[in-house]
Design an enzyme around this catalytic site. Sequence first.
Site, PDB file in Angstrom:
ATOM      1  N   GLY A 229     -29.423   4.548 -18.776  1.00 25.19           N
ATOM      2  CA  GLY A 229     -30.425   5.655 -18.142  1.00 25.19           C
ATOM      3  C   GLY A 229     -30.452   6.792 -18.237  1.00 25.19           C
ATOM      4  O   GLY A 229     -31.763   7.719 -18.826  1.00 25.19           O
ATOM      5  N   CYS A 230     -29.881   7.698 -19.044  1.00 24.97           N
ATOM      6  CA  CYS A 230     -29.410   8.858 -18.681  1.00 24.97           C
ATOM      7  C   CYS A 230     -31.166   9.275 -20.368  1.00 24.97           C
ATOM      8  O   CYS A 230     -30.844   9.922 -20.782  1.00 24.97           O
ATOM      9  CB  CYS A 230     -27.956   9.845 -19.400  1.00 24.97           C
ATOM     10  N   THR A 231     -30.532   8.349 -21.267  1.00 22.60           N
ATOM     11  CA  THR A 231     -31.350   7.936 -22.261  1.00 22.60           C
ATOM     12  C   THR A 231     -32.998   8.188 -22.397  1.00 22.60           C
ATOM     13  O   THR A 231     -33.803   8.624 -22.508  1.00 22.60           O
ATOM     14  CB  THR A 231     -30.321   7.377 -23.865  1.00 22.60           C
TER      15      THR A 231
ATOM     16  N   ALA B 195     -24.183  11.187 -17.929  1.00 24.76           N
ATOM     17  CA  ALA B 195     -23.483  11.355 -19.797  1.00 24.76           C
ATOM     18  C   ALA B 195     -24.042  10.960 -20.326  1.00 24.76           C
ATOM     19  O   ALA B 195     -25.227   9.861 -20.584  1.00 24.76           O
ATOM     20  CB  ALA B 195     -22.254   9.849 -19.399  1.00 24.76           C
TER      21      ALA B 195
ATOM     22  N   ALA C 136     -33.603  12.081 -20.808  1.00 22.52           N
ATOM     23  CA  ALA C 136     -34.051  12.572 -21.516  1.00 22.52           C
ATOM     24  C   ALA C 136     -35.440  12.434 -22.659  1.00 22.52           C
ATOM     25  O   ALA C 136     -35.892  13.496 -22.831  1.00 22.52           O
ATOM     26  CB  ALA C 136     -32.476  12.671 -22.577  1.00 22.52           C
TER      27      ALA C 136
END
Length: 160
Positions: A47-49, A42, A52
């Site tokens: 974590g996804c930030t 998401a 990315a």
Amino acid sequence: MTTAHLSAGDTAPAFRLPDADGKEVALADYAGGRVIVYFYPAAMTPGCTTQAVDFTGANEDLSAAGLAVVGISPDPVRKLAAFRAQQEISFPLLSDEDKTVLTAYGAYGEKLLYGKKVEGVIRSTFVVDVAEDGVGTVAVAQYNVRAKGHVDKLRKELQV
């Protein structure tokens, strides 16, 4: 639900998905090149930030080594656009709301979350060699990767 895992040498499932601007992006668009396709749960989560931002930081070196980067999540296009703008992400983010591509790559299914079995996105990364005819072959398949430090680890493995 159990999904099949891909391994090096397998044919990479073709895809055509909308990016953060609603423009269609396909695996075949990378014909004759190599692309890192990574799946994340998401946009705008910690974590996804991290992942990315790390891919954005490495993008120039990856590009110089002939590697493009594409991130895929089940987020809607408008959320991807906001995420890209907020974090200044320098590569395409694709929306797979119906999870068809996630499932085809084995990046969606049962996983452990805080010790509990749940169904969701399995953070996964693939390096795909795309032939001139647009057909991809998996060169690297990694499942259950950790967001923090993953890009550096991948760069070492790919010697970039």
